[in-house]
Structures are given as C-alpha cells and as structure tokens.
Design an enzyme around this catalytic site. Structure first.
Site, PDB file in Angstrom:
ATOM      1  N   GLU A  66      -4.440   7.162   6.967  1.00 18.59           N
ATOM      2  CA  GLU A  66      -5.511   6.534   6.175  1.00 18.59           C
ATOM      3  C   GLU A  66      -5.965   5.241   6.847  1.00 18.59           C
ATOM      4  OE1 GLU A  66      -6.307   4.256   1.926  1.00 18.59           O
ATOM      5  OE2 GLU A  66      -4.433   5.348   2.159  1.00 18.59           O
ATOM      6  N   HIS A 122       0.834  -1.203   0.000  1.00 17.69           N
ATOM      7  CA  HIS A 122       0.000   0.000   0.000  1.00 17.69           C
ATOM      8  C   HIS A 122       0.872   1.258   0.000  1.00 17.69           C
ATOM      9  CE1 HIS A 122      -3.462   2.325   2.209  1.00 17.69           C
ATOM     10  NE2 HIS A 122      -3.307   2.724   0.969  1.00 17.69           N
ATOM     11  N   GLU A 153       2.415   1.596  -3.325  1.00 21.54           N
ATOM     12  CA  GLU A 153       1.444   2.122  -4.306  1.00 21.54           C
ATOM     13  C   GLU A 153       1.418   3.651  -4.253  1.00 21.54           C
ATOM     14  OE1 GLU A 153      -2.699   3.670  -3.978  1.00 21.54           O
ATOM     15  OE2 GLU A 153      -2.787   1.610  -3.236  1.00 21.54           O
ATOM     16  N   HIS A 154       1.459   4.213  -3.038  1.00 21.46           N
ATOM     17  CA  HIS A 154       1.486   5.675  -2.882  1.00 21.46           C
ATOM     18  C   HIS A 154       2.814   6.260  -3.359  1.00 21.46           C
ATOM     19  CE1 HIS A 154      -1.992   6.832  -0.111  1.00 21.46           C
ATOM     20  NE2 HIS A 154      -2.179   5.553  -0.346  1.00 21.46           N
TER      21      HIS A 154
END
Length: 982
Positions: free
Chosen positions: A203, A102, A105-106
């Site tokens: 998040e 994750h 991905e950012h």
C-alpha cells in the site's frame, strides 16, 4: 487505510448536513429533546456529563462526558438523523517511520478476544447493513468509524469495533500478512527467490508512487522536524521491514487505552444504550493511566530554511521541462484555539482562491503552504518573489468586502446543505483539534465564530492585515521546499529495496531459511482454510425492508424544455440540474467535451472577468459545475444517452442571480482570454496526471470496458486513459513556447463546441440518424422524452491493453459484457460480484497476493474484476479466472448468499440526501417501479441462479471480455503478441 488529513477549512468545505424525509425547522426534535434533558454533573453508566450545548445551526444538541474510571472523553451529537455513526479515535504518536500505527490499524481488525475468527472487519461488511465501515491512520491519531441506519446493526458493529480496538488477538500471522514478511516468491517453491510481501508494505509503495504524496510527506516532515510529525506514520516502505511483532504489541499496549481515547456518537439512537454497552464490553476492564502521548509544540526557528527533494519523472507531464514543484510553508498557531483556527482558515481562502485550501489544520500547529507545481527550475526565484510581493500587497491593501462576504456566504450554504454522511463529516472535522485536547463543542458552534469574526473586523478594519503581517511577513518559521524529477529515482528506489532485502537475507541462518519456508506454508494454509465466522453477530435478510419509499416527482415543460420538479426539505436551498444533449456534436469534437466542461465556468462571462465570475459564484450560489454525462440504457446495452450535465445550488433568494450567471456563462463566455485558457488547460492536465496513481483501478476498468459497449467506449473517451493522453497533448500545445496560433486553435474548437451545445436548436441536425426517444414519465406527452443513441451495428471485441507507468505496483481489470439493468439476470450478477469479492477474491488477491484491494463489481451491463496497488499482474488475472471456476462449481452456502445480499442491500439502501432525490429517474430514466422490481429480483436470487449466470456469462467460451493493466515494465506482457502495449 492511511490518509494525510487536510485542515479544518478543507473539512469545513465538505461539512454538509443530512436530512431524512421530515420538515426542517429551527426547533428541537425528538433526539435533541432527549439530549437536552441531561444535566451537567449527571452520572450515566460510569460516565459524568460535563456540558450540554444546543447547536441550532446544525440542528443538533452536543453532550460532552468523561468516563469516571479511565478519564476517556466522549462526545454525543444528538440529531434527527437515522444514519447513526460511532467512532473511537486514539492519539498515536510514532517516533519512527516503520508505519507501526498503520500496521496496527490493519492488524487489530484481524481478530479479537470475543471474535477470534480471521478478519472479522471484512466479514462484517457482509453481515451488516452498514452505510460506512473503515479505519484511518492520520499523522497523530488513528480513527475507527462506522455508520448504519439499523439499531440492532449499530449494537453489533459497536461490539465488534470495541473488541477489535481494545482486545485484539494481534497474532504473528496477521502481522506478517498485513505488515511485512520475508517469503518465497512462490511460497510452495523453495527455489524461488525470497522477497518482501505484506499489504501495508505494498500500500505504501503505491502511495509513494504519487509525486504529490511524496512532496506533501517531505513538507510535513521538514516543517516539523522535532517530534512525531518528522516521521511517516503510514510507513516508509524501506523502514517498514525494521518493525518487529514485539514492537507492534508494545505500541498497542501503550497507545490503545481508554485513557488515550476519544469516543464520538451521532444520530437519533439513545445515548444511554451506547454508554451502557461501551462500559460493559470495554471500559469496565481498565484503570486510568497517564498515556504520555502529548505532542509538544514545535520549537520555532529563528530564521527561515530551504530544502530540496527529488521524485520520479512524470510520464504524463504536459511539458517534460516543467516538472518542478516549489512551495513556501509557514508554521501558524495552535489548532486548539478555535477562533484563531477559524480566522486563519478563512484568511487562507482569501489569500488564495481555488479548490485546494493552502491551510492545513491536521497537525497540532496549523500550517499554510503556497506554491506551484509543474514549473521550470529557472522560475524558482520568480515564484518566491511573487509570493513575497503578494503578502506585502495584502498587508497594504487588505481584501475587498465582497470577497469576505462571499466566503461567509459559502459557510452559510455549507451549514444548510444536507449530505448523507454528516456524522462522518463531523467526526473528521473535530478529530484533529480534539486529539490535542481542544474543545470539540466550540468547533461545532460555527455561527459563534462567524459573529466573533465580524465583530473583530468591525473593531479593527486592519484585523486581517495584522494577521497576515504576524503569521506571514514576520514569521521566521518558514520553509521553502523545492522538488525536481530525477531520471534515476525509480531505479534508485528499487536498488535501495533490493539492498535492504539482500541485507536481511544475508543475516539468515539455515534454520531461519527453513523457518521462513515453513511459516510461508502455514500462512498460505491459514489463508486457504474456510473460516468459521459463526462467532460474529449478523443481521438476517428478513431485517431488510421489502419495499422502497416512493419519491414523488412532477414532470412538465418550461419554455418547451422537459422539466422535473421534486419537492424536498432542503433548508431553503434550491438544487438545479440540466442535461444538454450532445447528439448533434461532430465525432471529432468528442474528446474536447471534458475540457469544455472544466473551463466553461472559469473563463469569465458577460461583464465579469474570471476573478469576478468566481466571486459572484461564491456570493450567490453554492457552486456551479459542468460535467460530461454518459448513461447506458436500462434495457439495451447498445443504447445510451450522452450529454453535459449542469449542476448548481443556491439559497432561494438568489435564484434569479444564479440563472443570470448560467445565461452569461453560455451566451457570452470569454474564450478569447487565451492566457486564462492556457492556465486552466495546464491545471486540468496536471490534475488528471496526478490522479492516475490514486485511481489506477478506475482507469484500468474504464479501459477494459472500452470495446464492450458503445457507452463504455464513450466513457473511455471522456474519462479514461485516452482523455489523459489527449489532455497531455493539448497541454503540450499550450506550453509557453507554443505559438499563439496553436492556442487559438484550441479556443476555436471550444467556441465551435459551445455553439453546438447552445446554438439554435431548430437548425441543428443530429449527427446520427439512429436516435430513439424514451418517455420521461409514465404519462409521456409531447416533448417529454429522453433522446438516446442506438448503435445497432456495434460489434464488441476482445482487447488486452498494457500501460507502462512509473509505479512499482499494478492496477488490473478484466471486464465482461453481460446484461442491462432491467434484465432478469442482472440481480444475480450483482449478488455474484459481491459474493465472489468477499468469499474468494479477497483471500486470493489481498491476503495471499498482498494487493491493497481487489474484487468484482457489476454496473452498466458490465461485470468487472479489479485489483488495486497490486504487486502481481498475470497471477491476478488467473485469480479472476479461478473466481469464475469457483462460482461455476457452486462451492458456496446459503449463508454466503445471504451475506452477499446484505452487502448489496446496504449499498442499494444507502441514505439519499434531499438534494439527490429523484436523480436516478432524471439521469438514467430509472423509475421507483423499476427499482422495486430490481429489489424483488435481488431477494429472489438463489444458489441455482448464481451458478447459472456464472456459466452463461462468465465462462471462457461464452464471454466477450476486455483486459487492462497499468503498471511497471513487464517483460512477459511485452513478449506476448496478444497484448497491446502503450
């Protein structure tokens, strides 16, 4: 963005089909004809064609290829649709919960070899006419999709995406910003305490403040305890600070390789151009490797297991004693067996009708989960018994033939329905199976599965019962997971985070502390520096179409009611909408409108009980819904239309059946079935409560707008925190221990509401005398008008409201009353909101502040600021104010304005499905001519007009604004008398 994908059936539900303005027939079209000319074995730009398959049901031709040098897999779906899509997905199989896929991905989207500027992904949002741009981290893959209707734009975005995925910079600073870092609360002040910061860190803290999400994550981890599904791919907040920058780079090196990639393209652009660009810009630089990322099958248990987890108490729960969740989850078959997956997803829907499919095909082996939310702890054994007895009952009796036909009819409708994002639906639909080397082309051949299903059922009438026996009755890989609230849960989470933080801090040397302070200043300096984005490709404002296509609509009357007809290529589907005015509704019944809308089509009607009604809807229609509707007038802020909107669709042959169902629904609903009403009320209240943690920014915006316009006030009543609290109160009345009398009161209110909506129109007098009629079309005519309410005496007022919630993060909004759609300044405010978001607020709220998102938007005469999953509260409100100062200073360039225009036009010109053509006119009275005027004003927006509207409407002295925050306990706000604390 992290998402937990639901399985094939759910994806199939949203699988819908897009069509531009052309005739739809079962015949080849240009894009398909081109694709049909490819031959298996043919070599194209380093790829070899493996198979070419025509899929007539979906109006497409599928071309499957592999890359010769790296073994990368490629699927192209050629279809006459100008909204072209590209996606690349990689199998990402983490073995810990640090959130490495994750955070990666950012971070890959924060700059690459060819495009080294900071954050090219967000910068391309304003340099392109994309109709979609995002990235997703699922449990076992990461996907990077985009779509656009412009060929040049497609090439630009493809270049940026390929470079980001395969050649990212992965700078340490980007890892700190997006992943996690230790930093002083105020980076400029060494005396402030060290805290955890980071976009993904916040998040995921926000994500796990949703109890549903906590439960779903535990369920997957515990059902698949032996490999990648036993960890949190998005990141467990307490594990995220264990990830190092080195580990991030290593994960990229092993997983982000073409040999571990699957490429998908869709639409009417030629395939050769895509292949050439992908080969030249990325794949030619790689050799084949064995990525070794396969997910082994989960070893089957020899006996069922039980487990228990805890969560935070739900302040919005209708009954505080009923906050337990219990679910029985079964491990099913391998999702790469297409027909077995199709059968099991259908079977799951037969076993449990409802909006949420119990089938999940997002993992290598599918699962089926059934249970209850909002139950009392003492009901646990009873629920388990009901599940077991139902399975036995199905094995004995099977399913009614009509029920099976209703589901197959639903699939037929889904294949005919055309949506605007069909390419994205397809990419999501095939992702999980293809990720584990299933055949994506087989998945597209839905009709073949339907045929095979009918054949299997004919050959063996007990086909489905045998499946139930095998996968449910005799299945020992079964998990019963219960979850109950713990009053100290939030406290424990905060304490665990504090302990983790102190452990990190105690391990620091003096030089480490000095380095943290210096790196914090460096990051702040980098975030504050004006970025040179000239290396990125961009479209120009001149690439935007100057005019909009006109949608012809006919206005007439039917039975004295105004009627709008719009002829479109809909594949034989008819879409019906009707607006019922609420102008005669007494004030005290307004709060009941959303409840009425949610239950009226689910209570049973005429000669049908609610189960039969549901089956008839599936058998004869594509769905029937009723929703509250509020539309502010396009010329005056204190004027609006209120009503309930009916919506349904059906195959043309079923029109009489559909209208009969509507007639029975309103003329003879079964409001006397109090037990059914109680269940629907409890479900509705629970769904509303569940949605706050996910859509908190929308609730904050709705509340902030409440006292600024009459329509804003009504929106809060229909869909804001006021409605959530009202539904909680009604649900409390419906709790088991309530006297039947209370329940009857609610039923009586709904009955009186219904009489008001559908009663004799002649005898009803408007509750308000201030009703203004507006013509429906340019020709007007008697009876052809919309009736709007004008509240001339409405006085907007300032209001600041704080809702204390059991979340560790905030949702914040500030809204300002400005001008309606037809006003000459509206276009400038639209461009300003977009420019302020990308050029100022993104940097302040996300990059520096660590919130997951934030920005400004213009709509309904209101200019609204917002932030999402934000660790800050009052600091964000001051960032909003600094944004206004920035706009008033005029410290922006013509390039900034042009980029904001591109971004606004990409939304204005987003594709419209045939089913939605003419809807702006029908729902809001906005004609194509008005849209064209607005378009011309958008083109004309200048530097001067932006500074002027910022000064005129947003300056402290000029504005009337509302503020709302949903978040954790806040001492500063509590002590400030200017805030109303709820």
């Amino acid at each position: 963005m992290f998402r937990q994908t639901k399985g094939v059936l759910q994806k199939l539900r949203y699988l819908s089909f897009n069509g531009q303005q052309h005739t739809w027939r079962l015949k080849s079209t240009k894009a398909q004809e081109r694709a049909c000319q490819y031959q298996a074995g043919q070599k194209i730009h380093g790829f070899t064609v493996r198979e070419v398959v025509v899929v007539p049901d979906l109006f497409l031709t599928a071309v499957k290829l592999t890359h010769d040098k790296t073994g990368a897999q490629y699927l192209h779906a050629a279809r006459d649709d100008a909204n072209n899509l590209f996606s690349v997905q990689l199998r990402t199989t983490p073995m810990d919960s640090t959130g490495v896929p994750h955070i990666l991905e950012h971070t890959v989207l924060c700059g690459s070899e060819k495009y080294p500027c900071r954050d090219p992904f967000f910068k391309m949002l304003t340099r392109s006419l994309s109709t979609f741009m995002n990235a997703f981290t699922a449990s076992d893959y990461t996907m990077y999709p985009f779509s656009t209707q412009n060929g040049k734009d497609f090439q630009n975005l493809l270049s940026v995406y390929l470079d980001a995925v395969f050649f990212p910079c992965l700078r340490e600073q980007d890892f700190w910003q997006e992943g996690w870092r230790l930093e002083h609360e105020d980076p400029k002040d060494r005396s402030t305490p060290l805290v955890f910061k980071g976009v993904v860190f916040n998040e995921m803290k926000g994500a796990f403040s949703e109890n549903e999400r906590v439960y779903a994550q535990h369920l997957q981890n515990k059902l698949f305890p032996d490999h990648t599904y036993s960890v949190v791919s998005g990141g467990e907040p307490l594990d995220i600070p264990d990830l190092t920058w080195e580990q991030l780079k290593q994960f990229h090196a092993t997983h982000y390789h073409p040999s571990n990639a699957r490429f998908f393209s869709y639409g009417d652009l030629p395939l050769e151009q895509h292949l050439k660009q992908i080969e030249e810009e990325a794949l030619s630089r790689f050799e084949r490797i064995n990525p070794n990322t396969e997910v082994p099958s989960q070893p089957h248990w020899s006996s069922p297991r039980e487990d228990h987890v805890t969560c935070g108490p739900d302040a919005m729960a209708p009954d505080p004693k009923r906050q337990d969740t219990l679910c029985v989850s079964f491990l099913l078959g391998d999702i790469t067996d297409t027909f077995e997956g199709f059968t099991l997803s259908l079977l799951s829907s037969l076993m449990m009708s409802g909006p949420n499919s119990p089938y999940d095909g997002s993992t290598k082996e599918a699962s089926f989960s059934i249970g209850l939310q909002g139950m009392a702890e003492e009901d646990t054994e009873r629920v388990k018994q009901i599940i077991s007895e139902t399975i036995d009952d199905i094995i004995e009796k099977g399913f009614e033939e009509e029920r099976i036909e209703a589901l197959l009819h639903k699939i037929e409708i889904q294949m005919k329905h055309q949506s605007t994002n069909f390419g994205l639906s397809l990419a999501s639909y095939i992702a999980s199976s293809w990720n584990h080397d299933g055949n994506p082309v087989e998945l597209l051949q839905i009709s073949d599965s339907v045929t095979q299903f009918r054949k299997a059922l004919k050959e063996n009438p007990r086909f489905l019962q045998d499946k139930v026996k095998h996968y449910f009755k005799e299945n020992t890989h079964r998990l019963t997971l219960s979850m109950s609230p713990d009053e100290t849960y939030v406290e424990k989470q905060a304490k665990a985070e504090e302990e983790k933080l102190q452990k990190k801090i105690q391990a620091l040397s003096d030089s480490d502390r000095k380095e943290i302070y210096e790196k914090g200043l460096e990051l702040l300096a980098a975030q504050s520096k004006t970025q040179d984005a000239s290396c990125l490709p961009a479209l120009k404002v001149s690439d935007i179409e100057p005019t909009i296509p006109i949608t012809p609509v006919q206005i007439s009357t039917a039975g004295g009611v105004p009627l709008q007809l719009c002829e479109q290529p809909t594949n034989g589907l008819v879409y019906f909408r009707a607006m019922c005015s609420l102008n005669t509704l007494p004030e005290e019944l307004r709060l009941y409108v959303p409840l009425f809308c949610s239950v009226v089509t689910k209570m049973g009607c005429g000669g049908l009980d609610y189960r039969q009604q549901s089956q008839q809807k599936e058998l004869r229609t594509g769905g029937m819904s009723v929703s509250p509707h509020v539309s502010s007038d396009s010329t005056q802020l204190d004027m609006y239309e209120q009503g309930v909107l009916l919506f349904s669709s059906c195959l043309e042959r079923n029109l009489p059946h559909m209208f009969q169902l509507w007639s029975d629904t309103f003329n003879s609903p079964h409001f006397d079935d109090e037990e059914r009403l109680r269940v629907l009320v409890m479900m509705s209240a629970q769904e509303l409560a569940n949605g706050i943690a996910y859509s908190g920014h929308m609730y904050a915006m709705t509340r902030a707008c409440r006292h600024l316009t009459p329509s804003g006030d009504l929106q809060e009543t229909f869909g804001g925190m006021e409605q959530v609290k009202f539904m909680k109160k009604i649900a409390e009345m419906c709790a088991i221990n309530t006297t039947p009398q209370k329940m009857s009161d609610s039923a009586a209110q709904l009955e009186s509401f219904l009489k008001d909506v559908s009663g004799n129109r002649k005898t009803r007098k408007p509750v308000r005398s201030n009703i203004i009629e507006r013509p429906l079309g340019p020709q007007g005519g008697p009876g052809l008008s919309r009736k709007l309410i004008s509240e001339v005496n409405f006085l907007p007022c300032q209001m600041k409201t704080f809702f204390q919630m059991p979340f560790p993060i905030n949702f914040i909004s500030e809204s300002i009353r400005t001008v309606p759609f037809a006003h000459e300044d509206y276009a400038s405010l639209c461009i300003l909101a977009r420019m302020m978001t990308s050029k100022f607020l993104h940097g302040e709220i996300r990059e520096k502040g660590g919130a997951y998102g934030g920005g400004a938007r213009m709509g309904g005469g209101l200019f609204s600021f917002y932030s999402y999953r934000d660790p800050n509260s009052l600091q964000t409100l001051s960032a909003f104010r600094r944004g206004v100062d920035w706009a008033k200073s005029g410290d922006f360039s013509q390039q900034d304005i042009d980029e904001a225009k591109l971004s606004v036009f990409s939304a204005v010109d987003s594709p419209v499905a045939p089913a939605s053509k003419g809807m702006g006119h029908f729902l809001s009275g906005v004609t194509d001519e008005m849209l064209q005027d607005h378009r011309e004003r958008l083109f004309a927006v200048s530097h001067r007009s932006l500074v002027e509207v910022a000064e005129r409407y947003l300056g402290v002295g000029q504005r009337t604004c509302g503020v709302a925050i949903l978040g954790p306990e806040n001492e500063t706000i509590k002590k400030d008398p200017s805030w109303i604390v709820k």
